[in-house]
Design a protein around this motif. Structure first.
Motif, PDB file in Angstrom:
ATOM      1  N   ASP A 173       0.872  -1.172   0.000  1.00 20.19           N
ATOM      2  CA  ASP A 173       0.000   0.000   0.000  1.00 20.19           C
ATOM      3  C   ASP A 173       0.910   1.223   0.000  1.00 20.19           C
ATOM      4  O   ASP A 173       2.043   1.146  -0.450  1.00 20.19           O
ATOM      5  CB  ASP A 173      -0.977  -0.019   1.181  1.00 20.19           C
ATOM      6  N   ASN A 174       0.420   2.355   0.492  1.00 19.07           N
ATOM      7  CA  ASN A 174       1.211   3.584   0.385  1.00 19.07           C
ATOM      8  C   ASN A 174       2.062   3.867   1.619  1.00 19.07           C
ATOM      9  O   ASN A 174       2.443   5.006   1.854  1.00 19.07           O
ATOM     10  CB  ASN A 174       0.283   4.780   0.119  1.00 19.07           C
ATOM     11  N   ARG A 175       2.375   2.834   2.405  1.00 19.77           N
ATOM     12  CA  ARG A 175       3.213   3.018   3.587  1.00 19.77           C
ATOM     13  C   ARG A 175       4.198   1.865   3.712  1.00 19.77           C
ATOM     14  O   ARG A 175       3.892   0.721   3.376  1.00 19.77           O
ATOM     15  CB  ARG A 175       2.359   3.071   4.870  1.00 19.77           C
ATOM     16  N   ASN A 239      13.775  13.416   1.537  1.00 21.01           N
ATOM     17  CA  ASN A 239      12.739  14.404   1.228  1.00 21.01           C
ATOM     18  C   ASN A 239      11.519  14.145   2.102  1.00 21.01           C
ATOM     19  O   ASN A 239      11.405  13.106   2.766  1.00 21.01           O
ATOM     20  CB  ASN A 239      12.358  14.377  -0.266  1.00 21.01           C
ATOM     21  N   THR A 240      10.602  15.100   2.111  1.00 19.50           N
ATOM     22  CA  THR A 240       9.444  15.004   3.006  1.00 19.50           C
ATOM     23  C   THR A 240       8.473  13.910   2.573  1.00 19.50           C
ATOM     24  O   THR A 240       7.780  13.343   3.421  1.00 19.50           O
ATOM     25  CB  THR A 240       8.709  16.357   3.065  1.00 19.50           C
ATOM     26  N   ASP A 244       6.930  10.791   4.872  1.00 20.25           N
ATOM     27  CA  ASP A 244       5.533  10.369   4.963  1.00 20.25           C
ATOM     28  C   ASP A 244       5.412   8.864   4.705  1.00 20.25           C
ATOM     29  O   ASP A 244       4.652   8.168   5.370  1.00 20.25           O
ATOM     30  CB  ASP A 244       4.695  11.156   3.956  1.00 20.25           C
ATOM     31  N   TYR A 245       6.198   8.366   3.751  1.00 18.38           N
ATOM     32  CA  TYR A 245       6.153   6.951   3.387  1.00 18.38           C
ATOM     33  C   TYR A 245       6.570   6.049   4.541  1.00 18.38           C
ATOM     34  O   TYR A 245       5.996   4.973   4.747  1.00 18.38           O
ATOM     35  CB  TYR A 245       7.047   6.727   2.165  1.00 18.38           C
ATOM     36  N   THR A 635       4.756  16.267  -0.313  1.00 20.83           N
ATOM     37  CA  THR A 635       4.900  15.780   1.057  1.00 20.83           C
ATOM     38  C   THR A 635       4.226  14.441   1.296  1.00 20.83           C
ATOM     39  O   THR A 635       4.356  13.886   2.380  1.00 20.83           O
ATOM     40  CB  THR A 635       4.319  16.804   2.047  1.00 20.83           C
ATOM     41  N   GLN A 636       3.514  13.896   0.295  1.00 26.82           N
ATOM     42  CA  GLN A 636       2.756  12.677   0.566  1.00 26.82           C
ATOM     43  C   GLN A 636       2.752  11.763  -0.644  1.00 26.82           C
ATOM     44  O   GLN A 636       2.613  12.205  -1.785  1.00 26.82           O
ATOM     45  CB  GLN A 636       1.315  13.036   0.943  1.00 26.82           C
ATOM     46  N   TYR A 637       2.925  10.470  -0.388  1.00 23.46           N
ATOM     47  CA  TYR A 637       2.773   9.446  -1.417  1.00 23.46           C
ATOM     48  C   TYR A 637       1.427   8.766  -1.197  1.00 23.46           C
ATOM     49  O   TYR A 637       1.163   8.227  -0.129  1.00 23.46           O
ATOM     50  CB  TYR A 637       3.929   8.438  -1.330  1.00 23.46           C
ATOM     51  N   ARG A 638       0.571   8.789  -2.202  1.00 25.39           N
ATOM     52  CA  ARG A 638      -0.830   8.363  -2.017  1.00 25.39           C
ATOM     53  C   ARG A 638      -1.105   6.921  -2.419  1.00 25.39           C
ATOM     54  O   ARG A 638      -2.186   6.405  -2.183  1.00 25.39           O
ATOM     55  CB  ARG A 638      -1.759   9.292  -2.820  1.00 25.39           C
TER      56      ARG A 638
END
Length: 701
Positions: A173-175, A239-240, A244-245, A635-638
C-alpha cells in the motif's frame, strides 16, 4: 498449514486465551483520570502506557514461537514473541516476550541445527537448545497461518524460507511496514549492535536497510530506556515525501516522538530562518535533465568541495583566527565619560580568561553585559542625580558605539567573508575560483545553496554551541548522497557517536554532492566507534527483477557485488519497443489493466525527468487515466497509480513498475545513468516492464 492440523488447533486455542487475558487487563485499567490530583496524574501516565501497549497487542499479539530449553532444566519452555511484551496479571510470569528482549534474539539468530545456542542476558550468558521455531500470522484477531521453520529431530528441508516468502508475497500500500516478524539474522545483528557506534551500512536495493534502521531505534529505546529518550533521536531522510512513506513504522512498533526531518529543514531551523535556499537548487533539476552537458563530477564540484572534511578544517582555522583576534590588536579602553575609563587589560582578562570556556557569541554577550555592569557601578558613585543622569546618557551612548565595533558572531556574515577577495598580504583562499564566483553570485542575491548548509550550521555551532540540542541517536538514510561535513556536523551534537548511517553506492545519483566511497564518511570517526556492515540479500524484488538489475549494477562503476535475491520467482522482465509516440497511451492503458487484474495495488510509471513525467501525466489525464504525479517538494505518497521522476522514486517500492522511455538517449552507457536506471528498476516488487522508442538502453545489454 491446514486449519485442521493439531498445530493450528493448538495455536488457535492459545490465541483465544491471549485475547481473553488482554481484555481482562484492559478492563482492569479503568477509565481515564481527568482530575487535578498530582499523584493520580502520575499514575494515569502509567495507565495510559499500558492502554497503548495492550492496544498494540490486541489485533496481532505475537508472530512467533520459540521452544527453548535452558541449560539446567529438563523441559523446553514455549516463548511467544510479539511487538510488545505482556505478563500474566495473576502470576506476573511473561506471557508474550517483547521482540527486543535478550531471549527473543534467539528467534532471529537461530537458523537451524541441533547445536547448543546462547544469548546474552543482563545476568550473563545463558545457553540451551532450541526444540521448535514457529512462525504465526495473525490478522484482525484471527490466526491466518502457522509455519514451523524448525522442529528438533525433523528433516526441516525448505521450511526456513516458507514464511518469509509468504510475507514477501504481500501486495503493497502507500506506507512502509515493519518487518518485526521476518527480521533476518544479518539484519538482527545490526539492530542489536551496541549504542555507541557509528554503523555504516551498505545495503543492496531491497535489503531492508531503512526498516532495519527504524527497528534499531525501537531496540535502542528498549535496551537503554534509562539513558536515552525518543525526543533526542532524529531521522534524516532525503525528502518530506519519503518521511511520509516511512511514518507508520515506528508507531506500529510502539515508538513515538522521534523527530523525522530533512537536513535542509533542520539546518535552516538551526539558522533561525536567517538563510534562504536558492530556488531550483534542491534534489534534481539540471542534474537529471537531458538538456545540455552535465558538469564533470570531481573534488572541485561545489557539492563535493563544500562537503569535504578539508573545507571544514580550513573553516576551523579561520574561526580560530577570528577568535584569537576578536578584540583586535588596536583595541582601545572603554571611556564612559571623560576621566572614567575601563582598561584594555581588564576587558581582555574578562573575555580571554574568565569567559574562555563559553561559545564566542556568549562571550561577546557576557562581555557587553559585564562592561554595562561596570558602567552602572561607576554611575552609582555619583551622588548628584542630575550629573548622574547626564553621565548615564553619555556612558550608554559610548557603550553602544564601543560594542558595535566588536565583530558580530553571525554565521552568514562570516561565511560571506570566506568568499570575499583576500586582503593584501593574506593567504590565498583554497576555494577554487569557479566556486568562489558562483557562491558570491548567490550570496549577493541573498541566497545560499544546499551544499552551503553544513558549513553555515557548523559556523553557527562554533559561535553559539549546541544550544541545548543533544542527540542520543541519529539515523541518516540515503547516506550515499550526504557529505562527510554533514556527518561531522551532526556528530558535534552528541556526547559520543551513536549513528545508523545507511545507503547504497549503486544508488548514488547525487554524486555531485555525495560520497563515492564509504571511507569518506567513516573518516569522521575513530576506529573504536566505526562499524561497517554489508546487506547483500535483497528481499524486495523477484529473482528475475534482481538478476536483471544486477546487469545494470555492473555499469555503475562502484565495484559492488551483485545483489543476492531471495528465491521468489515471478514473471520475466518485459522490454517493449514502441514504434512511435501514438502507441504509448494504449500500451500504458493495457499495462495498467493487466496489472490491476493480477492484484497489483501500487503501480508506478517512472520517467527520466520532471518534464517527461509532467507531459506523460497530461497525456494520461487527457486519455481518461487517473494517476498521481509526484513532483519536487511533495509531502505525501498516495499509492495507487503513480507517475514519478526516477530521482524521487528512490526509497519507495511498488508492486509493478513501468520504466518509461528506456532508450539509449535517456540512459546512456555511463555510471550516472546506470545508477538512475538501477534505482528505477529496483523499485519493483513483483513485475517490471521497460519500453523504448528505437534502441533500448545499452545498460541492459
Amino acid at each position: 498449514m491446514d486449519q485442521q492440523t493439531p498445530q493450528y488447533r493448538e495455536e488457535n486455542r492459545r490465541l483465544q486465551d491471549t485475547f481473553e487475558e488482554i481484555d481482562r487487563q484492559r478492563s482492569d485499567i479503568g477509565p481515564v483520570y481527568r482530575g487535578q490530583d498530582f499523584t493520580e496524574q502520575l499514575l494515569e501516565e502509567k495507565r495510559e502506557e499500558s492502554r497503548q501497549r495492550l492496544a498494540l497487542l490486541n489485533n496481532d499479539p505475537y508472530f512467533g514461537r520459540l521452544d527453548f530449553r535452558e541449560d539446567g532444566k529438563t523441559e523446553p519452555q514455549p516463548l511467544y514473541i510479539g511487538k510488545r511484551g505482556m505478563d500474566l496479571k495473576k502470576t506476573g510470569e511473561p506471557y508474550v516476550i517483547d521482540w527486543r528482549a535478550p531471549v527473543a534474539s534467539l528467534f532471529y539468530s537461530f537458523t537451524g541445527g541441533e547445536a547448543p545456542v546462547e544469548y546474552e542476558a543482563p545476568e550473563g550468558i545463558i545457553g540451551g537448545d532450541v526444540h521448535l521455531k514457529r512462525n504465526l500470522s495473525i490478522r484482525d484477531r484471527e490466526l491466518q497461518r502457522v509455519v514451523d521453520s524448525y522442529e528438533r529431530g525433523g528433516d526441516n528441508i525448505g521450511l526456513n524460507d516458507e514464511f518469509l516468502l509468504y510475507k514477501l508475497g504481500d501486495k503493497k500500500d502507500n506506507r512502509l511496514r515493519d518487518i518485526v516478524s521476518t527480521i533476518q539474522a544479518e539484519q538482527d545483528q545490526i539492530i542489536r549492535a551496541p549504542r555507541y557506534k557509528a554503523l555504516i551500512i551498505q545495503g543492496a536495493a531491497g535489503s531492508g536497510k531503512t526498516t532495519v534502521a527504524l527497528h534499531r531505534l525501537a531496540f535502542l529505546l528498549y535496551q537503554y530506556q534509562q539513558q536515552i529518550k525518543a525526543e533526542r533521536m532524529v531521522i534524516f531522510a532525503p525528502n518530506t515525501m519519503f518521511l511520509d512513506y516511512i511514518s507508520g513504522v515506528l508507531p506500529e512498533l510502539g515508538v513515538g516522538n522521534v523527530k523525522q526531518t530533512t537536513f535542509a529543514e533542520w539546518a535552516t531551523d538551526r539558522l533561525n530562518a536567517n538563510v534562504r535556499l536558492a530556488p531550483g537548487t534542491t534534489e534534481g533539476n539540471v542534474w537529471f535533465s537531458l538538456e545540455g552537458k552535465r558538469p564533470a563530477i570531481n573534488d572541485e564540484t561545489p557539492g563535493r568541495f563544500k562537503g569535504s572534511l578539508a573545507f571544514k578544517a580550513w573553516i576551523d582555522d579561520r574561526l580560530t583566527e577570528l577568535e584569537s583576534q576578536f578584540l583586535g590588536e588596536q583595541m582601545q579602553p572603554f571611556e564612559a565619560w571623560d576621566g572614567r575609563a575601563l582598561s584594555v587589560e581588564v576587558i581582555r582578562e574578562w573575555f580571554e580568561v574568565e569567559y574562555r570556556h563559553y561559545s564566542l557569541a556568549s562571550r561577546r554577550d557576557r562581555l557587553t553585559a559585564r562592561i554595562n555592569r561596570w558602567l552602572e557601578m561607576q554611575l552609582n558613585t555619583i551622588g548628584d542625580p542630575k550629573i548622574r543622569k547626564d553621565k548615564s546618557k553619555t556612558g550608554k551612548q559610548r557603550l553602544r558605539a564601543y560594542t558595535n565595533k566588536l565583530p558580530k558572531a553571525d554565521a552568514l556574515e562570516f561565511y560571506k567573508s570566506l568568499f570575499a577577495p583576500p586582503s593584501s598580504g593574506s593567504d590565498a583562499t583554497p576555494i577554487p575560483g569557479k566556486i568562489v564566483k558562483e557562491t558570491q553570485a548567490y550570496l549577493k542575491k541573498g541566497y545560499v545553496q544546499p551544499e552551503d548548509l553544513p558549513a553555515l550550521v557548523w559556523i553557527h555551532y562554533r559561535f553559539n554551541g549546541a544550544e541545548n540540542l543533544i542527540f542520543d541517536h541519529v539515523v541518516v538514510d540515503e547516506a550515499q548522497d550526504v557529505s562527510p561535513f554533514q556527518i561531522a556536523l551532526l556528530n558535534a551534537f552528541m556526547n559520543e557517536p551513536s549513528f545508523t548511517i545507511l545507503g547504497d553506492l549503486a544508488q548514488g545519483i547525487h554524486a555531485y554532492r555525495g560520497v563515492q566511497r564509504w571511507e569518506e564518511l567513516s573518516a569522521v570517526f575513530d576506529d573504536e566507534h566505526n562499524s561497517y556492515h554489508v546487506l547483500q540479500q535483497s528481499y524486495r524484488s523477484t529473482l528475475e527483477i534482481i538478476e536483471f538489475a544486477n546487469r545494470i549494477l555492473s555499469h555503475t562503476d562502484t565495484g559492488l557485488p551483485p545483489a543476492v535475491p531471495v528465491f521468489r520467482s515471478g514473471d520475466p522482465v518485459d522490454i517493449v519497443r514502441l514504434d512511435n509516440q501514438e502507441e504509448r497511451l494504449p500500451f500504458i492503458r493495457t499495462f495498467l489493466e493487466d496489472n490491476r487484474e493480477r492484484g497489483m495495488r501500487t503501480i508506478a510509471i517512472i520517467g527520466r525527468t520532471d518534464e517527461a513525467c509532467i507531459r506523460l501525466h497530461e497525456e494520461l489525464q487527457a486519455g481518461g487515466i487517473d494517476a498521481n504525479l509526484i513532483s519536487e517538494g511533495q509531502t505525501q505518497y498516495r499509492g495507487g497509480v503513480t507517475i514519478v521522476p526516477v530521482y524521487l522514486a528512490k526509497g519507495l517500492e511498488f508492486d509493478a513498475v513501468l520504466v518509461a522511455d528506456a532508450g539509449e538517449r535517456q540512459y546512456a552507457l555511463n555510471p550516472q545513468d546506470a545508477k538512475l536506471l538501477y534505482v528505477g528498476c529496483t523499485r519493483a516488487l513483483h513485475r517490471l516492464t521497460l519500453y523504448s522508442y528505437g534502441n533500448v538502453t545499452p545498460l541492459i545489454s
